[in-house]
Design a protein around this motif. Sequence first.
Motif, PDB file in Angstrom:
ATOM      1  N   VAL A 199      44.456  35.945  51.565  1.00 45.51           N
ATOM      2  CA  VAL A 199      45.569  36.617  50.694  1.00 45.51           C
ATOM      3  C   VAL A 199      45.314  38.142  50.330  1.00 45.51           C
ATOM      4  O   VAL A 199      46.047  38.825  50.826  1.00 45.51           O
ATOM      5  N   SER A 200      44.103  38.510  49.748  1.00 42.83           N
ATOM      6  CA  SER A 200      44.057  39.647  49.437  1.00 42.83           C
ATOM      7  C   SER A 200      43.109  40.402  50.644  1.00 42.83           C
ATOM      8  O   SER A 200      41.930  39.722  50.867  1.00 42.83           O
ATOM      9  N   LYS A 201      43.879  41.526  51.208  1.00 41.71           N
ATOM     10  CA  LYS A 201      43.043  42.052  52.413  1.00 41.71           C
ATOM     11  C   LYS A 201      42.642  43.551  51.760  1.00 41.71           C
ATOM     12  O   LYS A 201      43.088  44.057  51.064  1.00 41.71           O
ATOM     13  N   PRO A 202      41.766  44.098  52.660  1.00 42.70           N
ATOM     14  CA  PRO A 202      41.195  45.536  52.165  1.00 42.70           C
ATOM     15  C   PRO A 202      42.439  46.641  52.313  1.00 42.70           C
ATOM     16  O   PRO A 202      42.339  47.554  51.479  1.00 42.70           O
ATOM     17  N   GLY A 203      43.611  46.571  53.213  1.00 47.16           N
ATOM     18  CA  GLY A 203      44.608  47.366  53.045  1.00 47.16           C
ATOM     19  C   GLY A 203      45.590  46.922  52.098  1.00 47.16           C
ATOM     20  O   GLY A 203      46.242  47.563  51.605  1.00 47.16           O
ATOM     21  N   LEU A 204      45.685  45.784  51.421  1.00 48.27           N
ATOM     22  CA  LEU A 204      46.691  45.374  50.270  1.00 48.27           C
ATOM     23  C   LEU A 204      45.916  44.318  49.558  1.00 48.27           C
ATOM     24  O   LEU A 204      46.056  43.296  49.788  1.00 48.27           O
ATOM     25  N   ARG A 205      45.384  44.775  48.337  1.00 41.02           N
ATOM     26  CA  ARG A 205      44.683  43.912  47.605  1.00 41.02           C
ATOM     27  C   ARG A 205      45.756  43.180  46.677  1.00 41.02           C
ATOM     28  O   ARG A 205      46.706  43.750  46.262  1.00 41.02           O
ATOM     29  N   VAL A 206      45.549  42.068  46.373  1.00 39.72           N
ATOM     30  CA  VAL A 206      46.510  41.270  45.429  1.00 39.72           C
ATOM     31  C   VAL A 206      45.718  40.501  44.238  1.00 39.72           C
ATOM     32  O   VAL A 206      44.782  39.928  44.296  1.00 39.72           O
ATOM     33  N   TYR A 207      46.425  40.976  43.137  1.00 42.51           N
ATOM     34  CA  TYR A 207      45.757  40.620  41.685  1.00 42.51           C
ATOM     35  C   TYR A 207      46.785  39.749  41.273  1.00 42.51           C
ATOM     36  O   TYR A 207      48.120  39.936  41.348  1.00 42.51           O
ATOM     37  N   ALA A 208      46.294  38.907  40.486  1.00 46.54           N
ATOM     38  CA  ALA A 208      47.091  38.118  39.347  1.00 46.54           C
ATOM     39  C   ALA A 208      46.422  38.137  38.062  1.00 46.54           C
ATOM     40  O   ALA A 208      45.368  37.933  37.911  1.00 46.54           O
ATOM     41  N   ASN A 209      47.283  38.179  36.881  1.00 45.47           N
ATOM     42  CA  ASN A 209      46.852  37.943  35.681  1.00 45.47           C
ATOM     43  C   ASN A 209      46.625  36.527  35.289  1.00 45.47           C
ATOM     44  O   ASN A 209      47.124  35.730  36.147  1.00 45.47           O
ATOM     45  N   HIS A 210      46.333  36.395  34.192  1.00 47.20           N
ATOM     46  CA  HIS A 210      46.100  34.787  33.878  1.00 47.20           C
ATOM     47  C   HIS A 210      47.373  34.133  33.717  1.00 47.20           C
ATOM     48  O   HIS A 210      47.172  32.821  33.868  1.00 47.20           O
ATOM     49  N   LYS A 211      48.525  34.731  33.489  1.00 48.16           N
ATOM     50  CA  LYS A 211      49.727  33.961  33.463  1.00 48.16           C
ATOM     51  C   LYS A 211      50.372  33.622  34.938  1.00 48.16           C
ATOM     52  O   LYS A 211      51.105  32.916  35.362  1.00 48.16           O
ATOM     53  N   GLU A 212      49.827  34.516  35.906  1.00 47.23           N
ATOM     54  CA  GLU A 212      50.409  34.627  37.032  1.00 47.23           C
ATOM     55  C   GLU A 212      49.520  33.872  38.394  1.00 47.23           C
ATOM     56  O   GLU A 212      49.652  33.929  39.592  1.00 47.23           O
ATOM     57  N   VAL A 213      48.485  33.350  37.708  1.00 51.61           N
ATOM     58  CA  VAL A 213      47.519  32.642  38.605  1.00 51.61           C
ATOM     59  C   VAL A 213      48.252  31.574  39.599  1.00 51.61           C
ATOM     60  O   VAL A 213      48.868  30.662  38.976  1.00 51.61           O
ATOM     61  N   PRO A 214      48.155  31.851  40.838  1.00 49.59           N
ATOM     62  CA  PRO A 214      48.916  30.809  41.914  1.00 49.59           C
ATOM     63  C   PRO A 214      48.490  29.444  41.931  1.00 49.59           C
ATOM     64  O   PRO A 214      47.274  29.283  41.726  1.00 49.59           O
ATOM     65  N   GLN A 215      49.307  28.691  42.294  1.00 57.19           N
ATOM     66  CA  GLN A 215      48.971  27.176  42.747  1.00 57.19           C
ATOM     67  C   GLN A 215      49.392  26.993  44.109  1.00 57.19           C
ATOM     68  O   GLN A 215      50.329  27.320  44.722  1.00 57.19           O
ATOM     69  N   VAL A 216      48.418  26.363  44.731  1.00 51.34           N
ATOM     70  CA  VAL A 216      48.752  26.160  46.167  1.00 51.34           C
ATOM     71  C   VAL A 216      49.005  24.715  46.490  1.00 51.34           C
ATOM     72  O   VAL A 216      48.326  23.656  45.911  1.00 51.34           O
ATOM     73  N   LEU A 217      50.150  24.537  47.074  1.00 56.24           N
ATOM     74  CA  LEU A 217      50.679  23.303  47.207  1.00 56.24           C
ATOM     75  C   LEU A 217      50.843  22.472  46.173  1.00 56.24           C
ATOM     76  O   LEU A 217      50.450  21.252  46.153  1.00 56.24           O
ATOM     77  N   GLY A 218      51.338  22.975  45.033  1.00 53.80           N
ATOM     78  CA  GLY A 218      51.434  22.226  43.790  1.00 53.80           C
ATOM     79  C   GLY A 218      50.217  21.690  43.147  1.00 53.80           C
ATOM     80  O   GLY A 218      49.936  20.691  42.623  1.00 53.80           O
ATOM     81  N   GLY A 219      48.970  22.297  43.396  1.00 53.18           N
ATOM     82  CA  GLY A 219      47.682  21.730  42.867  1.00 53.18           C
ATOM     83  C   GLY A 219      46.978  21.091  43.921  1.00 53.18           C
ATOM     84  O   GLY A 219      45.789  20.681  43.733  1.00 53.18           O
ATOM     85  N   LEU A 220      47.371  20.828  44.985  1.00 52.28           N
ATOM     86  CA  LEU A 220      46.755  20.005  46.074  1.00 52.28           C
ATOM     87  C   LEU A 220      45.688  20.985  46.832  1.00 52.28           C
ATOM     88  O   LEU A 220      44.783  20.397  47.230  1.00 52.28           O
TER      89      LEU A 220
END
Length: 132
Positions: free
Chosen positions: A80-101
């Motif tokens: 997801v996060s690459k050297p050219g484009l870092r991806v950050y998420a705060n505690h409210k925006e932490v992603p879920q992958v496949l609905g938790g699977l």
Amino acid sequence: MVNDTIADMLTRIRNASLAKHQLVQVPATKMTRNIMKVLQEEGFIDNFEEVHESLQAFLLISLKYHGKKKNSVITSLKRVSKPGLRVYANHKEVPQVLGGLGVAVISTSRGVMTDRKARHNGLGGEVLCYIW
């Protein structure tokens, strides 16, 4: 010299699991060690150990398969996060992958952990990769 060691590690694991290899060797760094600990805790790999050869250190990763057809436990890995484009998420925006699977691996101020742990601890950070 590899710029993105995490992407290199994920690609090596993806290729080894597609080729049904039991072991895969990746260069050892602090970050790859921590990601492997998370993958082992989540049950995506059997185990890993650090091997020192001359001046370099490697992680020897034992992949996990199930069934008679040796289907890999790891279906897919995505950086997801690459050297050219870092991806950050705060505690409210932490992603879920496949609905938790699946699992999102996040680098927080308290170390590398899964999305569930980060949400539970109220932490955000850099979203390193998704694994399912």
